[in-house]
Design an enzyme around this catalytic site. Structure first.
Site: not given
Lengths: 137, 102, 130
Positions: C77-79, C82
């Site tokens: 999941v892209c930080i 996110a």
């Protein structure tokens, strides 16, 4: 990194900024991706050409104006921004409506050179066909 | 090897499908998925544009997405081939790159 | 062949996550390798364990988590995406002073560099979005 380890990455931008987050988050990928020293090109097709409009003013919509970031792409070695001529014309736009975006050519006494490359649809299709990785936004 | 173009939008909703057709080169493959399969139906006002592209590109529609939208194989424009998800995977391996038109 | 898969939309509103999941299952059944599934934009919403769909509906988060466990998939999941959308793991929750995390089993939060790396390492990158 040697050339055989470089892949050709094309970021296809087809949406106007602000109405959706895609333009901004595409730009975030481009900036991070620059560190990987790949062969990067950006394509602006359809409403994506609106990402490059001059005089973007977001003060009254309360959103961050990220248009200046496109002008800084040259500092990240991102120097090939392909703009589709037909997409501009369909929208009543010309190259004069877009921001001037340049990079400094270190091989030519740091002369400023244009990063925007205006291509027609057939040339854009050929560009797509020459890539290794395509990221669509 | 050419490109696999995936199109997941109905041609009646956005310009994505028209843009996909305009950027697919001869020898490329076009695969309609999700709402893109709406473009596969014969007799629609979009069918002539799709039929014209069949001259230079192989065109597929994802069967599960057709079925989900109440369409049968015989509803699909002649020349458009059907694949399932396994066939979708095969198409990606047969082409050099995948370009998603969203 | 080695695949990278990009999921750009959350579950349920768009079919993107469903399509990506079915594609991933089909690729694995054919013996292909999936280097990484990268969740970007609203796609990060696939990675919260707090979704509770109706019992007669599919639970996309669970499907992804189970597929990851079965095949050792790397679900990233892209930080940045996110954080905008409230998807946190324990470390991030602590760092941001939030009172809990919601990351689902099998998912991990990491940077956009993971997407570029997937593009470099995979033979094919396949994007599902809107």
């Amino acid at each position: 990194m040697s050339d055989e380890n470089r892949k050709k990455f094309l970021y296809i931008n087809r949406k106007a900024p602000y109405g959706t987050i895609y333009a901004l988050e595409s730009l975030e990928v481009v900036l991070i991706g620059a560190a990987f020293e790949q062969d990067v090109s950006l394509a602006f097709i359809d409403d994506g050409v609106y990402q490059l409009m001059a005089n973007q003013d977001t003060a009254a919509v309360g959103m961050k104006n990220f248009s200046k970031t496109y002008r800084a792409l040259g500092d990240y070695e991102v120097r090939k921004l392909y703009v589709e001529k037909e997409s501009l014309a369909e929208r009543g736009l010309t190259a004069e409506n877009l921001m001037p975006i340049v990079y400094e050519d270190e091989d030519d006494d740091y002369a400023e050179k244009p990063s925007l490359i205006f291509v027609d649809r057939a040339e854009m299709a050929a560009l797509i066909r020459s890539q290794d990785v395509i990221l669509s936004f | 090897m050419g490109t696999l173009h995936t199109i997941n939008k109905s041609p009646f909703e956005r310009n994505s499908f028209a843009t996909c057709l305009a950027h697919a080169s001869a020898g490329d493959v076009i695969l309609m998925i999700e709402d893109g399969v709406v473009g596969a139906r014969k007799g629609s006002s979009f069918a002539p544009a799709l039929a014209a592209k069949l001259a230079s590109c192989a065109i597929y529609a994802l069967g599960p997405d057709l079925a989900a939208r109440g369409m049968k194989p015989e509803d699909v424009l002649e020349g458009v081939k059907l694949v399932d998800y396994a066939g979708f995977v095969d198409l990606t391996t047969e082409k050099a790159r995948v370009c998603a038109w969203l | 062949m080695r695949f990278g898969i990009v999921v750009n939309e959350g579950p349920y509103t768009h079919q993107a996550s469903d399509s990506a999941y079915r594609f991933a299952v089909a690729a694995l059944e054919k013996g292909h390798e999936i280097f990484r599934v990268f969740f970007y934009h609203d796609g990060v919403n696939n990675g919260t364990r707090y979704t509770v769909p109706p019992q007669d509906d599919r639970n996309l988060q669970k499907l992804w988590s189970e597929l990851a466990e079965k095949h050792g998939l790397d679900l990233v999941v892209c930080i940045a995406a996110a954080q905008r959308r409230g998807i946190l793991d324990a470390n991030e929750a602590k760092r941001q002073g939030k009172d809990g995390d919601n990351i689902a089993p099998g998912f991990r939060i990491s940077g956009l560099g993971q997407l570029i790396e997937a593009g470099i390492q995979a033979d094919r990158l396949v994007t599902f979005g809107d």
